[in-house]
Structures are given as C-alpha cells and as structure tokens.
Scaffold this motif. Structure first.
Motif, short mmCIF file in Angstrom:
data_model
loop_
_atom_site.label_atom_id
_atom_site.label_comp_id
_atom_site.label_asym_id
_atom_site.label_seq_id
_atom_site.Cartn_x
_atom_site.Cartn_y
_atom_site.Cartn_z
N ARG A 75 0.83 -1.21 0.00
CA ARG A 75 0.00 0.00 0.00
C ARG A 75 0.86 1.25 0.00
O ARG A 75 0.48 2.28 -0.60
CB ARG A 75 -0.95 0.01 1.19
CG ARG A 75 -0.26 0.00 2.55
CD ARG A 75 -1.26 0.06 3.69
NE ARG A 75 -0.58 -0.01 4.97
CZ ARG A 75 0.03 1.00 5.55
NH1 ARG A 75 0.04 2.19 4.93
NH2 ARG A 75 0.64 0.87 6.71
N LEU A 76 2.04 1.20 0.64
CA LEU A 76 2.93 2.35 0.64
C LEU A 76 3.57 2.55 -0.73
O LEU A 76 3.74 3.68 -1.20
CB LEU A 76 4.01 2.18 1.71
CG LEU A 76 5.00 3.34 1.89
CD1 LEU A 76 4.25 4.64 2.16
CD2 LEU A 76 5.98 3.05 3.01
N VAL A 77 3.91 1.44 -1.39
CA VAL A 77 4.43 1.52 -2.76
C VAL A 77 3.37 2.13 -3.67
O VAL A 77 3.65 3.01 -4.49
CB VAL A 77 4.85 0.13 -3.27
CG1 VAL A 77 5.33 0.22 -4.72
CG2 VAL A 77 5.94 -0.47 -2.38
N ILE B 227 3.61 5.67 -5.93
CA ILE B 227 3.38 5.71 -7.38
C ILE B 227 2.23 6.66 -7.71
O ILE B 227 2.32 7.49 -8.62
CB ILE B 227 3.08 4.30 -7.92
CG1 ILE B 227 4.30 3.39 -7.74
CG2 ILE B 227 2.69 4.37 -9.40
CD1 ILE B 227 4.04 1.93 -8.06
N GLU B 228 1.14 6.54 -6.97
CA GLU B 228 -0.03 7.38 -7.24
C GLU B 228 0.28 8.86 -7.08
O GLU B 228 -0.13 9.69 -7.90
CB GLU B 228 -1.19 6.98 -6.33
CG GLU B 228 -2.46 7.76 -6.59
CD GLU B 228 -3.61 7.33 -5.71
OE1 GLU B 228 -4.70 7.91 -5.84
OE2 GLU B 228 -3.43 6.41 -4.87
N ALA B 229 1.03 9.19 -6.02
CA ALA B 229 1.37 10.60 -5.78
C ALA B 229 2.15 11.19 -6.94
O ALA B 229 1.87 12.29 -7.42
CB ALA B 229 2.17 10.72 -4.48
N ASP C 212 1.24 -6.49 -7.81
CA ASP C 212 -0.16 -6.15 -8.09
C ASP C 212 -0.34 -4.64 -8.23
O ASP C 212 -0.99 -4.17 -9.17
CB ASP C 212 -1.06 -6.65 -6.95
CG ASP C 212 -1.26 -8.17 -6.99
OD1 ASP C 212 -1.01 -8.77 -8.05
OD2 ASP C 212 -1.68 -8.72 -5.96
N VAL C 213 0.24 -3.87 -7.29
CA VAL C 213 0.01 -2.42 -7.33
C VAL C 213 0.76 -1.78 -8.51
O VAL C 213 0.28 -0.79 -9.09
CB VAL C 213 0.40 -1.74 -5.99
CG1 VAL C 213 -0.39 -2.33 -4.84
CG2 VAL C 213 1.89 -1.83 -5.72
N GLU D 257 -1.53 -0.12 -15.79
CA GLU D 257 -2.76 -0.27 -16.57
C GLU D 257 -3.65 0.97 -16.45
O GLU D 257 -4.35 1.34 -17.41
CB GLU D 257 -3.52 -1.50 -16.10
CG GLU D 257 -2.81 -2.81 -16.46
CD GLU D 257 -3.49 -4.03 -15.90
OE1 GLU D 257 -3.24 -5.14 -16.42
OE2 GLU D 257 -4.27 -3.90 -14.92
N ARG D 258 -3.60 1.63 -15.31
CA ARG D 258 -4.43 2.82 -15.11
C ARG D 258 -3.86 4.05 -15.79
O ARG D 258 -4.57 4.79 -16.48
CB ARG D 258 -4.60 3.08 -13.62
CG ARG D 258 -5.39 4.34 -13.31
CD ARG D 258 -5.53 4.58 -11.83
NE ARG D 258 -6.26 5.80 -11.56
CZ ARG D 258 -6.47 6.30 -10.34
NH1 ARG D 258 -6.01 5.65 -9.27
NH2 ARG D 258 -7.14 7.43 -10.18
N TYR D 259 -2.55 4.29 -15.59
CA TYR D 259 -1.95 5.54 -16.06
C TYR D 259 -1.35 5.44 -17.46
O TYR D 259 -1.09 6.45 -18.10
CB TYR D 259 -0.89 6.03 -15.06
CG TYR D 259 -1.49 6.40 -13.73
CD1 TYR D 259 -2.21 7.58 -13.58
CD2 TYR D 259 -1.37 5.57 -12.63
CE1 TYR D 259 -2.78 7.94 -12.36
CE2 TYR D 259 -1.93 5.91 -11.40
CZ TYR D 259 -2.64 7.09 -11.27
OH TYR D 259 -3.21 7.43 -10.05
#
Length: 316
Positions: free
Chosen positions: A78-80, A84-86, A108-109, A115-117
């Motif tokens: 979740r921290l990784v 990435i999201e930030a 997974d993340v 795939e999202r970005y």
C-alpha cells in the motif's frame, strides 16, 4: 519574498518538472542500495547525469555492503502504491523504469498503476540475482512477473554485470532517459550502451575496506589469540560488526572468523606439543584455557585426538 511573488506557484512548479531539460520526469520503481552502486540511488545518479529528472517509488530497503546484501525489508504494498499514485497524479511521468519487485502484493500495485496511467514507455530491469549470485526474488514472483508485467513493458533489459555491480541497472536508467527525450528504442539503446562504456572505463564501483580489514584481523588474531578467542572482541577492536567481519573473511578465505581464530590456537598447541616438554596443563594455561580438560576437548574437536595422543604420535 513569497513564492507567489517569485512566480513559483504550484502550477508553475509542476510545469517546470514536466519540462526540465526537454523531458518529462522519469519514474523509477525499485529497491534501495546502501552502497549506491545499484537501486534507486544509482537510478537517480544516472538519470541526473544524462540530463533527466528522477522521481521515485521505493519497493524494498536493503542492508548492503560492497560484499553483498545482508538483509531486506520489503515496504508494504500500500505504501508503494501511494508513492506511485502521488507521482503519477502530480507530474505524470511518461517513462517508467522498474527494478526490484520481491512480493506479489507489490507486483499487483505496479501492474494496476501501469494499466491505469498507461505511461508511454516501461523499461524492466529483471533484478533476480545479486551481483554476488544470491537469489533476490522467488520463482513464484518471477512467474507472476512473466505473466503480468512483461506484456506491459516496452523493453526488458538483459545485460551481463560481470564487469561492474549495477551495470544493468544504470543501462536501463540510461535507456529510460533517452526514450524520454524522444529517441527510438534502437537509438536509445545505442546511446545507453555508449554511456555504459564510459562508466566501465571510469571503473566507478565503490571499493570497500575488505582486504585491509582482513589483514588487520589476521594481525590482531596473531597477537591476541592466546588471550581472546571471541569474535566480538576482534570486531569491536576493528570497529566493525561481527556480521560484516564474517562477510569479509568468508568472501576472502572461505572461512568464518571463529574458524580462523581456532586454527591459530590449534597451531600454537601443536607447536608446543611438538617442541616443548611442557605439561598439557601448562600449555592449556598459556593458551588461555581454563583447564587441561578444556584444552583437551577443544583439541580433540579440531584434530580428532587428544593432546597426549597427538604428542605420542609425533615422537620417533
């Protein structure tokens, strides 16, 4: 003077990051290397050297010396994901370089973020073995990487690291920079190879104090083995941890520090048994043993026979 007066509001700062030196920031997702020879530290250095701007997401923290990796701490997935999201939300890198991925949750993340970005280029440097040949990733994770990550990659780096630690890591980062500058995949790889060739010529690997420390250890043992047979004593004297001292002796001689100390002690006992008429008890006290029985137990373990039997076997 305020930031607004300088004209450096958040929008301007973001635009600066996105256009620094004509390239968008490059996101590197990998582990940390204490020696800076590879990992996130080497990525930042290489990307900066070539005029890029590195943004990062760390997957694992290593306890590492120039002799190899001592320990891992894999960051929670979740921290990784948050790292990435930030970065993706803020500066939108179009080139992503991926290195050490050690858990299925982290994979997974990363896959979800790609795939999202949908960055334009994804470069994967397979961190499977350390430069010393130690396994870094389980076969289960590698199988998942083959199935889920590789199909999303623009380029998968395959480079022999027999010349330098972190060579493939730096090559992949260089490719990422050149792709970010608009070069074709072929030209980016050619330019990256040219850059890596200069790194080999410069031979910039960090050199540890292993050889010097090993010789200092042997000298200390040679003068102190009668009084001290404890590895911690020698590590403290040399101002290193027992674990690092063990890495050094194992790498250079193939032996643990305790083995080296015991060998010195055994040779001294043999010398006195062969060349003096001292009693076993006298030899025991001279060599730092608490009793004759203590010496006998030690010697039998080392040589397979008692001191008395050893002495008799050497007489004509």
């Amino acid at each position: 003077m305020s930031k607004s007066e300088l004209g450096l509001g958040s929008l301007e700062k973001k635009c600066f990051l996105c256009n620094v030196n004509g390239t968008r920031p490059i996101l590197t997702i990998t582990g940390s290397d204490s020696t800076s020879g590879s990992g996130i530290q080497a990525d930042i250095k290489t990307i900066s050297d070539l005029g890029g701007y590195a943004v990062t997401a760390i997957t694992s923290i290593t306890v590492q010396t120039t002799l190899g990796i001592q320990a891992f701490y894999d960051l929670p997935a979740r921290l990784v994901a948050q790292q990435i999201e930030a970065v993706m939300n803020d500066v939108q890198p179009q080139v992503v370089k991926i290195g050490m991925v050690r858990t299925l949750e982290t994979l997974d993340v990363i896959v979800s973020a790609l795939e999202r970005y949908r960055p334009r280029h994804v470069i994967y440097d397979p961190i499977v073995l350390s430069s010393r040949g130690d396994a870094l990733v389980s076969e289960t994770v590698m199988q998942a990487i083959r199935q889920r990550l590789l199909p999303l990659c623009t380029l998968i780096v395959q480079l022999d690291e027999a010349q330098m630690h972190g060579l493939a890591n730096r090559y992949a980062s260089a490719v990422a920079v050149y792709l970010g500058k608009g070069e074709t995949a072929e030209q980016a790889q050619a330019l990256a190879r040219a850059y890596i060739n200069t790194q080999i010529v410069r031979a910039g690997d960090l050199q540890g104090r292993a050889s010097e420390l090993y010789n200092e250890f042997l000298a200390a043992v040679g003068s102190q083995f009668r009084q001290n047979s404890d590895v911690h004593y020698y590590a403290d004297r040399l101002n290193v941890s027992p674990r690092y001292l063990a890495q050094v002796t194992k790498r250079i001689s193939g032996k643990a520090p305790k083995t080296i100390i015991d060998e010195h002690l055994t040779r001294e006992i043999e010398l006195q048994l062969n060349t003096t008429d001292r009693t076993i008890q006298e030899i025991a006290y001279d060599c730092g043993f608490s009793s004759q029985a203590h010496l006998t137990k030690f010697f039998k373990k080392q040589r397979g026979k008692s001191p008395t039997a050893f002495r008799k076997s050497r007489k004509p």
